[in-house]
Motif scaffolding. Structure first.
Motif, PDB file in Angstrom:
ATOM      1  N   MET A 271       0.819  -1.207   0.000  1.00  0.00           N
ATOM      2  CA  MET A 271       0.000   0.000   0.000  1.00  0.00           C
ATOM      3  C   MET A 271       0.858   1.266   0.000  1.00  0.00           C
ATOM      4  O   MET A 271       0.384   2.338  -0.307  1.00  0.00           O
ATOM      5  CB  MET A 271      -0.942   0.017   1.217  1.00  0.00           C
ATOM      6  N   ASP A 272       2.134   1.134   0.412  1.00  0.00           N
ATOM      7  CA  ASP A 272       3.059   2.267   0.409  1.00  0.00           C
ATOM      8  C   ASP A 272       4.260   1.876  -0.449  1.00  0.00           C
ATOM      9  O   ASP A 272       4.993   0.930  -0.116  1.00  0.00           O
ATOM     10  CB  ASP A 272       3.491   2.601   1.839  1.00  0.00           C
ATOM     11  N   ALA A 273       4.474   2.584  -1.511  1.00  0.00           N
ATOM     12  CA  ALA A 273       5.504   2.187  -2.487  1.00  0.00           C
ATOM     13  C   ALA A 273       6.901   2.184  -1.883  1.00  0.00           C
ATOM     14  O   ALA A 273       7.698   1.273  -2.125  1.00  0.00           O
ATOM     15  CB  ALA A 273       5.446   3.117  -3.698  1.00  0.00           C
TER      16      ALA A 273
ATOM     17  N   ALA B 248       7.236  -0.726   0.525  1.00  0.00           N
ATOM     18  CA  ALA B 248       7.253  -1.986  -0.225  1.00  0.00           C
ATOM     19  C   ALA B 248       8.616  -2.212  -0.873  1.00  0.00           C
ATOM     20  O   ALA B 248       9.148  -3.324  -0.879  1.00  0.00           O
ATOM     21  CB  ALA B 248       6.151  -1.971  -1.282  1.00  0.00           C
ATOM     22  N   GLU B 249       9.204  -1.149  -1.381  1.00  0.00           N
ATOM     23  CA  GLU B 249      10.517  -1.278  -2.023  1.00  0.00           C
ATOM     24  C   GLU B 249      11.586  -1.666  -0.991  1.00  0.00           C
ATOM     25  O   GLU B 249      12.490  -2.464  -1.275  1.00  0.00           O
ATOM     26  CB  GLU B 249      10.901   0.035  -2.706  1.00  0.00           C
ATOM     27  N   ALA B 250      11.466  -1.118   0.214  1.00  0.00           N
ATOM     28  CA  ALA B 250      12.429  -1.465   1.271  1.00  0.00           C
ATOM     29  C   ALA B 250      12.334  -2.944   1.621  1.00  0.00           C
ATOM     30  O   ALA B 250      13.357  -3.616   1.822  1.00  0.00           O
ATOM     31  CB  ALA B 250      12.171  -0.599   2.507  1.00  0.00           C
ATOM     32  N   VAL B 251      11.095  -3.451   1.689  1.00  0.00           N
ATOM     33  CA  VAL B 251      10.918  -4.877   1.994  1.00  0.00           C
ATOM     34  C   VAL B 251      11.482  -5.726   0.851  1.00  0.00           C
ATOM     35  O   VAL B 251      12.157  -6.740   1.072  1.00  0.00           O
ATOM     36  CB  VAL B 251       9.420  -5.185   2.241  1.00  0.00           C
ATOM     37  N   TRP B 252      11.220  -5.304  -0.374  1.00  0.00           N
ATOM     38  CA  TRP B 252      11.723  -6.050  -1.546  1.00  0.00           C
ATOM     39  C   TRP B 252      13.263  -6.081  -1.537  1.00  0.00           C
ATOM     40  O   TRP B 252      13.871  -7.125  -1.772  1.00  0.00           O
ATOM     41  CB  TRP B 252      11.191  -5.376  -2.814  1.00  0.00           C
ATOM     42  N   GLN B 253      13.866  -4.946  -1.234  1.00  0.00           N
ATOM     43  CA  GLN B 253      15.337  -4.876  -1.229  1.00  0.00           C
ATOM     44  C   GLN B 253      15.932  -5.717  -0.112  1.00  0.00           C
ATOM     45  O   GLN B 253      17.088  -6.133  -0.188  1.00  0.00           O
ATOM     46  CB  GLN B 253      15.798  -3.417  -1.090  1.00  0.00           C
TER      47      GLN B 253
ATOM     48  N   ASP C 244       5.912   8.604   7.667  1.00  0.00           N
ATOM     49  CA  ASP C 244       6.393   8.403   6.308  1.00  0.00           C
ATOM     50  C   ASP C 244       7.642   7.533   6.241  1.00  0.00           C
ATOM     51  O   ASP C 244       7.854   6.819   5.262  1.00  0.00           O
ATOM     52  CB  ASP C 244       6.688   9.759   5.652  1.00  0.00           C
ATOM     53  N   GLY C 245       8.491   7.592   7.279  1.00  0.00           N
ATOM     54  CA  GLY C 245       9.764   6.869   7.210  1.00  0.00           C
ATOM     55  C   GLY C 245       9.874   5.807   8.278  1.00  0.00           C
ATOM     56  O   GLY C 245       9.518   6.020   9.448  1.00  0.00           O
ATOM     57  N   LEU C 246      10.381   4.646   7.894  1.00  0.00           N
ATOM     58  CA  LEU C 246      10.547   3.556   8.850  1.00  0.00           C
ATOM     59  C   LEU C 246      11.489   3.934   9.987  1.00  0.00           C
ATOM     60  O   LEU C 246      11.369   3.431  11.103  1.00  0.00           O
ATOM     61  CB  LEU C 246      11.066   2.305   8.140  1.00  0.00           C
ATOM     62  N   GLU C 247      12.434   4.819   9.701  1.00  0.00           N
ATOM     63  CA  GLU C 247      13.404   5.196  10.731  1.00  0.00           C
ATOM     64  C   GLU C 247      12.739   5.921  11.904  1.00  0.00           C
ATOM     65  O   GLU C 247      13.324   6.029  12.990  1.00  0.00           O
ATOM     66  CB  GLU C 247      14.511   6.069  10.126  1.00  0.00           C
ATOM     67  N   ALA C 248      11.524   6.437  11.684  1.00  0.00           N
ATOM     68  CA  ALA C 248      10.831   7.160  12.753  1.00  0.00           C
ATOM     69  C   ALA C 248      10.022   6.237  13.661  1.00  0.00           C
ATOM     70  O   ALA C 248       9.435   6.689  14.636  1.00  0.00           O
ATOM     71  CB  ALA C 248       9.902   8.218  12.142  1.00  0.00           C
ATOM     72  N   VAL C 249       9.966   4.958  13.318  1.00  0.00           N
ATOM     73  CA  VAL C 249       9.171   4.017  14.094  1.00  0.00           C
ATOM     74  C   VAL C 249       9.937   3.595  15.334  1.00  0.00           C
ATOM     75  O   VAL C 249      11.063   3.082  15.237  1.00  0.00           O
ATOM     76  CB  VAL C 249       8.815   2.771  13.252  1.00  0.00           C
ATOM     77  N   SER C 250       9.327   3.826  16.509  1.00  0.00           N
ATOM     78  CA  SER C 250       9.909   3.336  17.760  1.00  0.00           C
ATOM     79  C   SER C 250       8.797   3.212  18.775  1.00  0.00           C
ATOM     80  O   SER C 250       7.759   3.874  18.671  1.00  0.00           O
ATOM     81  CB  SER C 250      10.991   4.292  18.282  1.00  0.00           C
TER      82      SER C 250
END
Length: 847
Positions: free
Chosen positions: A1-3, A6-11, A142-148
């Protein structure tokens, strides 16, 4: 759902079919359940614990799937994840990481020590949905780095403070003998003391049935019991269920005052919950008086377009109503204190989407239901289903009635005990009280076995000897029933006094009103369900003042007041009259109507010193079955009317001792213990057979919508609970689901001239139907319920005015525009509104 994500998971090396992924309907609720079913056993969880936990994840969007619905194989599986060890390792790692983040050493440490009951699972599921909905108010990241976890907790605290959510009264001390004086400014009556005593004696949460006469003070006794139960068993609020929307409104004020006495300021946490609360002046005043933005009458509440509630905190921060979030769709029962129709509990017993939110709002409260005898056989199936779940959850419940048939009482006790004990109980073996008023209480003892106590006491006032008279009504009388009633009133009220006339249909009410008005002029009032909301509210208040307990408001000596009413005056209508004239109805309803006779200690004309009920709407034919008013038979069925007619005829010219004879009279009719006249026996037997068939049909009809499918009450988990159930329903759809009968619809009555639309009292709405704050009260006050025979035509022919379509309270309202002279054509009928008679419906004239 979030491009980007999704690209981070694919990589990272996790793969899926990019071309097919959008064609497979696979959401995170089911995916999360599949993940837990695979990971938790590997982490050492027992199968029985996994079995009840995964449905909480799978069902957090409002519907519990069965295990078979979680299968994803072959091409469908490859579309969302290539089945390799990397995916499995990543998913297991996800569970382990988040388990550690919330404070556990490993996943095994989270395993529950026991399996909770299904009712507790359903409550927990509702709280999970509540948490999910609150979390959805948070801004996206918006960014995974902000998740905590720290950031998530900080944001959660912020949104919690923004929403202003809170619980009820917390932990209460067990009230002492002074509680009644403190709450109601007077000591308890004998029956109220009995209720409190039994509540203090019950060793565990259970079901209490309070049976006491009309006007005995059951409501205050129930509130006292609720406070005792809350203190002893940890309940943090109350749900008070009433039979109708009209009876909810005064109860809302009473409960609010009671809660305020317990803890000043806590009255702000009481919510009014029914489909037409926007029409309640007190509720709207509490909302509008504290609007933060005086230019914004409706506020902006997420997902609440159907309610359009304004902000509920004033400039000084003091709340007058519960937090806005609680007042949204499906969330009302989560408020700490709720006054609503019994439908709110019945909705919680239906197999519908998001039912867990309703159950979460009931568990943890004390539940009080008034006038439970009013539930017919269809509604009773949902009531019993709800009691079963509440019994399993250990919710204290208080049921109130003045005229509860013994078999109905036994069924309600059995339903609650079936849930509380975990065993099926068709009959509970609880003895019937030897007197009246009475209190019957049941609970599960420490061994999970049924236990009970049955007590009775005397009423606070002595028996009233009510003379029973009959006014035969021939089916082909030369004069209408109105003239018959007018003759009776003229004779009985020759020296003044008050009379209440109750008919079973609105058409009949209007007919009698016309006749009485022609005879007695302005001394006659009218009250029925086809009055506009404003007219009904005004007339109800006027009649409560005229016929209430205040002596100085009642008609002066020699003056008359006659009220002609429908079943609106049957219950929860605190008036006292000198004379009652009523259509034949089932005995419990006749006795409810008799409860309006000499209810208050006010002076009476000498000629009306002895209370009298005159029963009409049928004709005595001696040893042949009586003629029954066809409309009454259509409403109540033939069997109960025949049996009631036999009981009435046996008492003709004599008296009933009210209230002491109430239980025996109700039992006599509902259990058929007294034979009807010999010439009626065949007719009564045929009617009983028809009644039995009808009951079976209605029970079968209800079963397809009950929360638990037939034969599945013993299931240990919520998996598959919604199989075959309905989807998410609106208020009107849900009401139709739990109340069997012809659906009816409400409309707004308007007129139209060259300048546009007008309300029925003349306020201009312009060409498009202006719905500004200045005219909103007039529009809402014009609301009227159409008879069921007009529902289909109204749905096909009526719609909101153009300016209403985006309005929060009027967006789904239908406008019925009446011409200046005559009626509007609706289907095959002409419909008009008479300022005196209310809504008038007649056949469309030829041409």
């Amino acid at each position: 759902m979030d491009a980007d994500c999704a690209e981070a998971v694919w990589q990272a090396g996790l793969r899926w079919d990019r071309f097919k992924v959008g064609r497979v309907r696979w959401r995170h609720d089911k995916a999360g359940a599949v993940l837990l079913r695979r990971v938790l056993p590997d982490e050492g969880w027992a199968d029985e614990q996994v079995a009840w936990v995964w449905p909480l994840v799978a069902g957090h969007h409002g519907r519990f799937p069965g295990g078979g619905e979680l299968a994803l194989r072959g091409a469908r599986l490859r579309a969302v994840q290539v089945p390799d060890a990397d995916w499995a390792a990543a998913q297991a790692g996800l569970v382990r990481v988040f388990t550690g983040e919330v404070g556990f050493g490993d996943v095994a440490a989270v395993q529950p020590s026991s399996v909770p009951s299904r009712a507790e699972q359903l409550q927990l599921s509702g709280l999970i949905v509540m948490a999910d909905w609150i979390a959805s108010r948070l801004d996206g990241i918006d960014g995974l780095e902000a998740v905590s976890m720290d950031a998530a907790r900080r944001r959660a605290r912020e949104v919690w403070a923004e929403l202003g959510l809170r619980g009820g009264w917390g932990k209460l001390p067990v009230p002492g003998p002074e509680v009644f004086q403190n709450r109601f400014d007077r000591g308890p009556r004998t029956s109220q003391s009995l209720v409190l005593e039994v509540a203090r004696r019950m060793p565990a949460p259970g079901l209490m049935v309070v049976e006491a006469p009309m006007g005995e003070g059951k409501t205050k006794g129930a509130l006292g019991a609720a406070e005792v139960f809350a203190a002893r068993f940890g309940a943090d609020g109350v749900f008070f269920g009433m039979p109708t929307q009209a009876t909810c409104d005064p109860m809302f004020i009473q409960v609010r005052e009671w809660v305020e006495r317990i803890e000043p300021g806590l009255g702000s946490q009481v919510a009014l919950l029914h489909g037409k609360r926007a029409l309640n002046a007190q509720w709207r005043a509490l909302l509008e008086a504290v609007a933060e933005d005086p230019d914004d009458d409706f506020g902006t509440i997420e997902e609440d377009a159907a309610y359009g509630l304004p902000q509920s905190a004033g400039s000084d921060g003091e709340r007058l109503v519960p937090a806005e979030w609680f007042l949204g769709r499906l969330r009302g029962l989560l408020c700490p204190f709720v006054v609503g129709t019994i439908d709110q509990l019945l909705f919680a017993a239906t197999r519908t989407k998001h039912v867990m939110l309703r159950m979460a709002g009931l568990v943890g409260k004390v539940v009080v239901l008034d006038e439970v005898h009013a539930a017919d056989v269809y509604m009773s199936q949902f009531l019993k289903e709800g009691l079963r779940w509440l019994g399993q959850a250990g919710v204290p419940v208080v049921l109130l009635s003045a005229t509860l048939p013994p078999a109905q009482r036994d069924q309600l006790l059995a339903a609650y005990l079936s849930g509380a004990t975990g065993d099926e109980h068709e009959a509970v073996g609880v003895p019937r009280a030897a007197g009246y008023p009475s209190v019957t209480a049941v609970w599960a003892d420490e061994h999970g076995k049924p236990a009970h106590v049955v007590e009775h006491c005397g009423s606070w006032r002595g028996d009233l000897r009510v003379r029973v008279s009959i006014a035969d009504e021939p089916p082909a009388a030369s004069r209408g029933s109105g003239d018959v009633v007018a003759d009776l009133v003229q004779e009985r009220l020759a020296d003044g006094g008050t009379a209440l006339v109750i008919h079973n249909t609105v058409d009949r009410v209007q007919e009698t009103y016309r006749a009485l008005r022609a005879r007695f002029g302005a001394d006659v009032g009218l009250l029925h369900g086809r009055l506009s909301a404003a007219d009904r509210a005004t007339r109800t208040a006027d009649n409560l003042a005229l016929l209430g307990p205040e002596e100085n408001h009642r008609p002066a000596p020699g003056e008359r007041w006659i009220l002609v009413a429908s079943q609106l005056a049957e219950q929860s209508f605190d008036v006292s009259t000198d004379l009652l004239i009523t259509d034949l109805a089932p005995i419990d309803l006749v006795l409810q109507r008799i409860g309006r006779l000499h209810r208050h200690a006010t002076s009476r004309p000498e000629s009306l010193r002895e209370p009298e009920v005159i029963i009409t709407g049928f004709q005595d034919r001696g040893n042949e079955p009586p003629w029954l008013l066809p409309a009454s038979e259509a409403i109540y069925g033939r069997m109960l009317l025949l049996r009631t007619a036999a009981t009435v005829l046996a008492a003709r010219g004599g008296t009933w001792s009210i209230p002491s004879e109430v239980p025996s009279l109700v039992a006599e009719v509902y259990e058929g213990t007294e034979p009807v006249p010999a010439g009626w026996s065949d007719a009564e037997r045929d009617a009983a057979d028809e009644d039995l068939r009808d009951r079976r049909d209605r029970i079968t009809k209800a079963e397809q919508f009950l929360l638990t499918r037939v034969g599945h009450h013993g299931e240990p988990t919520l998996a598959g609970l919604h199989r075959g159930g309905a989807g998410e329903l609106g208020e009107h759809q849900a009401r139709a689901l739990v109340r069997d009968g012809d659906p009816s619809i409400e409309v707004q009555l308007l007129t139209r001239d060259d300048r546009g639309y007008r309300t029925i009292n003349g306020r201009s709405l312009g060409l498009n139907g202006d719905a500004s704050a200045e005219v909103l009260d007039d529009i809402l006050g014009s609301t009227v319920r159409l008879p069921a025979k007009l529902t289909t035509a109204a749905e096909e022919e009526l719609a909101p005015l153009p300016a209403w379509r985006t309005h929060p309270w009027l967006g789904h309202s239908r406008a019925l525009v009446l011409p200046a002279n005559g009626g509007a054509r609706l289907g095959d009928h002409l419909v008009g509104y008479d300022g005196s008679l209310g809504l008038v419906v007649g056949p469309r004239k030829a041409g």
